[in-house]
Design an enzyme around this catalytic site. Structure first.
Site, PDB file in Angstrom:
ATOM      1  CG  HIS A   1      -4.868   6.752   5.237  1.00 43.52           C
ATOM      2  ND1 HIS A   1      -5.945   7.179   4.498  1.00 43.52           N
ATOM      3  CD2 HIS A   1      -4.249   5.805   4.496  1.00 43.52           C
ATOM      4  CE1 HIS A   1      -5.963   6.503   3.352  1.00 43.52           C
ATOM      5  NE2 HIS A   1      -4.946   5.662   3.327  1.00 43.52           N
ATOM      6  CD  GLU A   2      -1.593   3.142   5.534  1.00 39.10           C
ATOM      7  OE1 GLU A   2      -2.146   2.052   5.265  1.00 39.10           O
ATOM      8  OE2 GLU A   2      -1.344   3.999   4.660  1.00 39.10           O
TER       9      GLU A   2
ATOM     10  CG  HIS B   1      -6.412   1.165   4.742  1.00 34.19           C
ATOM     11  ND1 HIS B   1      -7.210   1.209   3.624  1.00 34.19           N
ATOM     12  CD2 HIS B   1      -5.524   2.179   4.597  1.00 34.19           C
ATOM     13  CE1 HIS B   1      -6.828   2.200   2.844  1.00 34.19           C
ATOM     14  NE2 HIS B   1      -5.813   2.821   3.419  1.00 34.19           N
TER      15      HIS B   1
END
Length: 133
Positions: free
Chosen positions: A127-128, A131
């Site tokens: 998920h990070e 980004h």
């Protein structure tokens, strides 16, 4: 993010309007240049400030090689440069990403590493990575 962007733009507009009211229209070029400089400074200093605020340190490959291997595998699959990995004592389980593609950093709290199992941790890290992709 859109809401924060609109609020920030509104703040700048109110600040410029207040400067015009207080000092007259001659201040407008100075206010515009000042706003642009402030945005530039925030852009340049933001990543450094975020990392420093949590005391992030490099995550050595010897400390948790599985995290490094997972990130390398995902980056290879997504054709992106591997971001730097950092670890911090945040007092709460947390992770965040700063920077942009080619110059990103992922910070993982020690608490998160202790709390989650391997597949959950990989999900958070993926998920990070999204980004900064």
């Amino acid at each position: 993010m859109a809401v924060v962007g609109v609020l920030l733009a509104g703040f700048y507009l109110v600040a410029v309007a207040a400067a015009i009211v207080a000092f007259g229209e001659g201040i407008l070029p100075i206010a515009i240049v000042g706003s642009i400089l402030l945005i530039g400074i925030q852009y340049k200093v933001g990543k450094w400030a975020a990392l420093r605020s949590v005391g992030a340190e490099d995550l050595p490959e010897t400390q948790d090689s599985q995290i490094h291997q997972f990130v390398e595998r995902v980056c290879r699959e997504k054709d992106m440069k591997k971001p730097s990995l950092k670890i911090a004592d945040m007092g709460v389980p947390n992770a965040f990403a700063v920077g942009r593609r080619g110059n990103g950093t992922v910070v993982i709290s020690r608490e998160l590493i202790q709390l989650l199992d391997r597949s959950e941790l990989e999900g958070v890290i993926a998920h990070e990575l999204a980004h900064i992709d």
